[in-house]
Design a protein around this motif. Structure first.
Motif, PDB file in Angstrom:
ATOM      1  N   GLY A  91       0.852  -0.980   0.086  1.00 36.62           N
ATOM      2  CA  GLY A  91       0.106   0.050  -0.319  1.00 36.62           C
ATOM      3  C   GLY A  91       0.629   1.215   0.163  1.00 36.62           C
ATOM      4  O   GLY A  91       1.749   0.985   0.083  1.00 36.62           O
ATOM      5  N   THR A  92       0.381   2.337   0.313  1.00 36.10           N
ATOM      6  CA  THR A  92       0.910   3.166   0.401  1.00 36.10           C
ATOM      7  C   THR A  92       2.237   3.338   1.246  1.00 36.10           C
ATOM      8  O   THR A  92       3.212   3.549   1.528  1.00 36.10           O
ATOM      9  CB  THR A  92       0.199   4.832   0.756  1.00 36.10           C
ATOM     10  OG1 THR A  92      -0.966   4.895  -0.254  1.00 36.10           O
ATOM     11  CG2 THR A  92       0.611   6.410   0.946  1.00 36.10           C
ATOM     12  N   ILE A  93       2.408   2.873   2.302  1.00 37.33           N
ATOM     13  CA  ILE A  93       2.914   2.788   3.528  1.00 37.33           C
ATOM     14  C   ILE A  93       3.902   1.251   3.808  1.00 37.33           C
ATOM     15  O   ILE A  93       2.047  -0.051   3.564  1.00 37.33           O
ATOM     16  CB  ILE A  93       2.827   3.080   4.743  1.00 37.33           C
ATOM     17  CG1 ILE A  93       2.898   4.409   5.010  1.00 37.33           C
ATOM     18  CG2 ILE A  93       3.657   2.715   6.019  1.00 37.33           C
ATOM     19  CD1 ILE A  93       2.008   5.358   5.521  1.00 37.33           C
ATOM     20  N   THR A  94       4.616   0.872   3.951  1.00 38.05           N
ATOM     21  CA  THR A  94       4.821  -0.930   3.962  1.00 38.05           C
ATOM     22  C   THR A  94       5.357  -0.882   4.730  1.00 38.05           C
ATOM     23  O   THR A  94       7.161  -0.512   4.525  1.00 38.05           O
ATOM     24  CB  THR A  94       5.225  -1.479   2.233  1.00 38.05           C
ATOM     25  OG1 THR A  94       4.204  -1.359   1.578  1.00 38.05           O
ATOM     26  CG2 THR A  94       5.538  -2.563   3.343  1.00 38.05           C
ATOM     27  N   GLU A  95       4.988  -1.800   6.194  1.00 35.43           N
ATOM     28  CA  GLU A  95       6.239  -1.846   6.799  1.00 35.43           C
ATOM     29  C   GLU A  95       7.456  -3.861   7.094  1.00 35.43           C
ATOM     30  O   GLU A  95       6.201  -3.714   7.479  1.00 35.43           O
ATOM     31  CB  GLU A  95       5.775  -1.703   8.521  1.00 35.43           C
ATOM     32  CG  GLU A  95       5.546   0.332   8.535  1.00 35.43           C
ATOM     33  CD  GLU A  95       4.470   0.496  10.048  1.00 35.43           C
ATOM     34  OE1 GLU A  95       5.363  -0.607  11.051  1.00 35.43           O
ATOM     35  OE2 GLU A  95       4.728   1.203   9.727  1.00 35.43           O
ATOM     36  N   ARG A  96       8.749  -3.659   7.276  1.00 35.22           N
ATOM     37  CA  ARG A  96       8.856  -5.272   6.236  1.00 35.22           C
ATOM     38  C   ARG A  96      10.426  -4.720   6.995  1.00 35.22           C
ATOM     39  O   ARG A  96      10.953  -4.149   6.526  1.00 35.22           O
ATOM     40  CB  ARG A  96       8.703  -5.485   5.382  1.00 35.22           C
ATOM     41  CG  ARG A  96       9.486  -4.672   4.523  1.00 35.22           C
ATOM     42  CD  ARG A  96       9.139  -5.654   3.105  1.00 35.22           C
ATOM     43  NE  ARG A  96      10.446  -5.260   2.248  1.00 35.22           N
ATOM     44  CZ  ARG A  96       9.906  -4.754   1.329  1.00 35.22           C
ATOM     45  NH1 ARG A  96       8.864  -4.683   0.909  1.00 35.22           N
ATOM     46  NH2 ARG A  96      10.706  -4.392   0.694  1.00 35.22           N
ATOM     47  N   ASP A  97      11.025  -6.072   7.854  1.00 40.41           N
ATOM     48  CA  ASP A  97      11.974  -6.394   8.030  1.00 40.41           C
ATOM     49  C   ASP A  97      12.372  -4.522   8.425  1.00 40.41           C
ATOM     50  O   ASP A  97      13.443  -4.149   8.477  1.00 40.41           O
ATOM     51  CB  ASP A  97      12.666  -6.207   6.925  1.00 40.41           C
ATOM     52  CG  ASP A  97      12.872  -7.064   5.945  1.00 40.41           C
ATOM     53  OD1 ASP A  97      12.313  -8.255   6.785  1.00 40.41           O
ATOM     54  OD2 ASP A  97      12.596  -7.561   4.794  1.00 40.41           O
ATOM     55  N   ASN A  98      12.223  -4.383  10.060  1.00 43.95           N
ATOM     56  CA  ASN A  98      11.807  -3.133  10.091  1.00 43.95           C
ATOM     57  C   ASN A  98      12.541  -1.868   9.422  1.00 43.95           C
ATOM     58  O   ASN A  98      12.983  -0.901   9.960  1.00 43.95           O
ATOM     59  CB  ASN A  98      13.805  -3.335  11.304  1.00 43.95           C
ATOM     60  CG  ASN A  98      13.607  -3.806  12.315  1.00 43.95           C
ATOM     61  OD1 ASN A  98      12.085  -4.517  13.186  1.00 43.95           O
ATOM     62  ND2 ASN A  98      14.384  -4.980  12.557  1.00 43.95           N
TER      63      ASN A  98
END
Length: 269
Positions: A91-98
């Motif tokens: 999406g607009t914001i993707t959070e992964r692997d810190n």
């Protein structure tokens, strides 16, 4: 003063090309400009069609927040499908692997684009003493018979330019659908015509295809000088009109400011 993002990285995403190195030059130039401003922890580029590829350009970035700015004219297939798939975005914001990956809007959708185009048109109008009542500004977009988003964005920017009243006649023309570029002389009666490609790179379309459709020779010294320096070419006498041709708007130096504004907007989400 430009806002600093010293704890974040910036990745400028371009189309790229395996056939024309000029396709990536504008993106590389804007990246160099923004590096020199020292506003980000790191500035990189990534391309769909050439190296560094989208699925590789994030490797080794230390910053926890990474802003991804598509150096493209509009939202569409590349921003909606290609970039998310290649970069693993959700999406607009993707959070992964810190990491926090923030996908910004493409540069062509920012309101400042109209001002960049207006500055270029005004430089020609002022230098040559053109009267607005006798002048037509044509904004050339790629267009697509399958997706109207490119045309819609080009038309929206043209509407803003018309509101500025720089020229009595402000029109759009497209490569792939009507109104077609090669029929420009049937669409306006004005004696002075300024043509600016609403394109992000000065690749084959801006440097060769559009000039030919205007009955201009891409190898004309004035057009070669345009590609090298950005100085508008013309006037050329075509169909009883005086025609000036500009390089793709995405090559203008102020596009680096547009990229920064897109990051600023996305940072407030």
């Amino acid at each position: 003063m430009d806002r600093s993002f010293k704890d974040a990285a910036l990745v400028i995403i371009g189309h790229g090309s395996t056939q024309n190195p000029q396709s990536s030059k504008a993106t590389l130039d804007h990246a160099d400009d923004l590096r020199q401003r020292d506003l980000f922890a790191e500035v990189r580029v990534g391309f769909w069609k050439e190296a560094p590829k989208l699925d590789q350009c994030l490797e080794g970035i230390a910053a926890e927040t990474i802003y991804l700015v598509p150096n493209l004219a509009c939202k569409g297939y590349i921003t909606g499908e290609v970039i998310p798939a290649a970069m693993g975005l959700t999406g607009t914001i993707t959070e992964r692997d810190n990491k926090k990956l923030v996908l910004c809007d493409p540069v062509g959708t920012h309101p400042l684009m109209a001002e960049v185009l207006a500055d270029r048109a005004c430089s020609i109008i002022t230098e040559h003493g053109l009267h607005p009542d006798h002048t037509c500004l044509i904004l050339v977009g790629h267009g697509s018979s399958r997706n109207r988003k490119s045309a819609i964005q080009t038309e929206a920017v043209a509407a803003k330019l018309a509101e500025m009243q720089l020229a009595a006649d402000v029109r759009t023309a497209f490569l792939e659908h009507p109104p077609l570029v090669n029929e420009w002389h049937n669409d306006t009666a004005k004696g002075n015509v300024i043509v600016i490609p609403f394109m992000i790179s000065n690749g084959l379309h801006g440097a060769e295809d559009v000039p030919r459709l205007l009955s201009l020779d891409p190898l004309d010294p004035a057009l070669i000088h345009l590609a090298e320096t950005g100085t508008p070419a013309g006037p050329f006498e075509r169909h009883g009109r005086q025609v000036w041709y500009c390089r793709a708007v995405g090559c203008e130096r102020r596009i680096a400011d547009v990229i920064l504004r897109q990051v600023e907007s996305a940072s407030r989400i």
